[in-house]
Design a protein around this motif. Structure first.
Motif, short mmCIF file in Angstrom:
data_model
loop_
_atom_site.label_atom_id
_atom_site.label_comp_id
_atom_site.label_asym_id
_atom_site.label_seq_id
_atom_site.Cartn_x
_atom_site.Cartn_y
_atom_site.Cartn_z
N THR A 21 -49.75 33.41 -28.19
CA THR A 21 -49.59 34.32 -29.33
C THR A 21 -50.94 34.53 -30.04
O THR A 21 -51.22 35.59 -30.56
N MET A 81 -42.02 35.94 -28.49
CA MET A 81 -42.44 36.80 -27.37
C MET A 81 -41.20 37.15 -26.51
O MET A 81 -40.16 36.50 -26.63
N GLU A 103 -47.42 39.50 -26.07
CA GLU A 103 -46.07 39.89 -26.51
C GLU A 103 -45.00 39.65 -25.45
O GLU A 103 -43.82 39.56 -25.76
#
Ligand code: PGA
Length: 255
Positions: free
Chosen positions: A91, A128, A96
């Motif tokens: 992250t 995610m 993502e």
């Protein structure tokens, strides 16, 4: 139900490209696609070592439709797990999407569906979207057992799933990966429909919102036909994503 799912196109570079080559791909891709419309959401999954540099370059660019994905994740948050990568490391790089359970990892590294389920769970917990890969070998297909195989893989790999959080499923028949022998659009559709029906059985109408991708020898020549199928919501592209020009051809709607 009307299909309102946004198409998703993903580049899986596998173990290819240094950070420097990744950046030059990115420069070309951004130039090729600038001001032009692309098919839905577009994601590139480089090796880990290129993620941070790509994230920084993307942060400087404006109006771009290109998100970052990772090719793997480990399920523990930190600690003595030599060689593994944690969710927050991804992250931090702006990741993502996370590919989980690619057949190359299942086969070469003996990843089990239980491990894959934990990886998907770790991605979701960190905000995610996991991209869970499933797919049959040639012998399973020839034995007429494809649908049973897919259901079993989904059943075991989706243990983490709360039946709400966003996930993507990638149908990747092993015999089609890197062979130049893509599944026919009809075969891709029937496998993706089987996957959606299974998701509906376990999660009800949420199944209609989940994007199901096809992967395996996707090229600019076959992508349109595959993606016209009602249950094929996009593609996971390996070899044909390594050159920015070819991937842009797949992604652009006005090519
Ligand atoms: P391929 O790989 O497009 O090179 O067949 C697809 C994949 O493994 O995700």
């Amino acid at each position: 139900m009307e299909n309102k799912r946004k198409p998703l196109l993903m580049a899986n570079w596998k173990m290819n490209k240094t950070a420097e080559r990744a950046l030059s791909w990115l420069t070309s891709y951004l130039l090729l696609t600038e001001g032009r419309s692309q098919v839905g959401d577009v994601v590139v999954c480089p090796p880990f070592t290129a993620l941070y540099a790509m994230h920084q370059r993307l942060a400087e660019a404006e109006n771009i439709n290109l998100a970052l994905g990772a090719q793997d994740i480990f399920w523990m948050e930190s600690g003595a797990y030599t060689g593994e990568i944690a969710a927050e490391m991804l992250t931090e790089c702006g990741v993502e999407y996370v590919i989980c359970g690619h057949s190359e990892r299942r086969q070469l590294l003996q990843e089990s569906s239980e491990m894959i389920s934990k990886k998907c769970g770790a991605a979701v917990s960190a905000g995610m979207t996991p991209v869970l890969c499933v797919g049959e070998s040639l012998s399973i297909r020839e034995g007429g057992l494809t649908m049973e195989w897919l259901e079993a893989q989904l059943n075991e790999s989706l243990r983490f799933w709360d039946k709400k959080s966003d996930i993507v499923i990638a149908y990747e028949p092993i015999w089609a990966i890197g062979t130049g022998r893509a599944a026919s659009a009809a075969d891709a559709q029937s496998a993706c429909l089987c996957i959606r029906n299974f998701l509906r059985e376990i999660a009800g109408d949420v199944a209609d919102t989940i994007r199901i991708l096809y992967g395996g020898s996707v090229t600019p020549d076959n992508v349109d036909e595959l993606m016209t199928e009602p249950d094929v919501d996009g593609a996971l592209v390996g070899g044909a994503s390594l050159q920015a020009e070819i991937f842009a051809e797949i992604a652009l709607t006005d090519r």
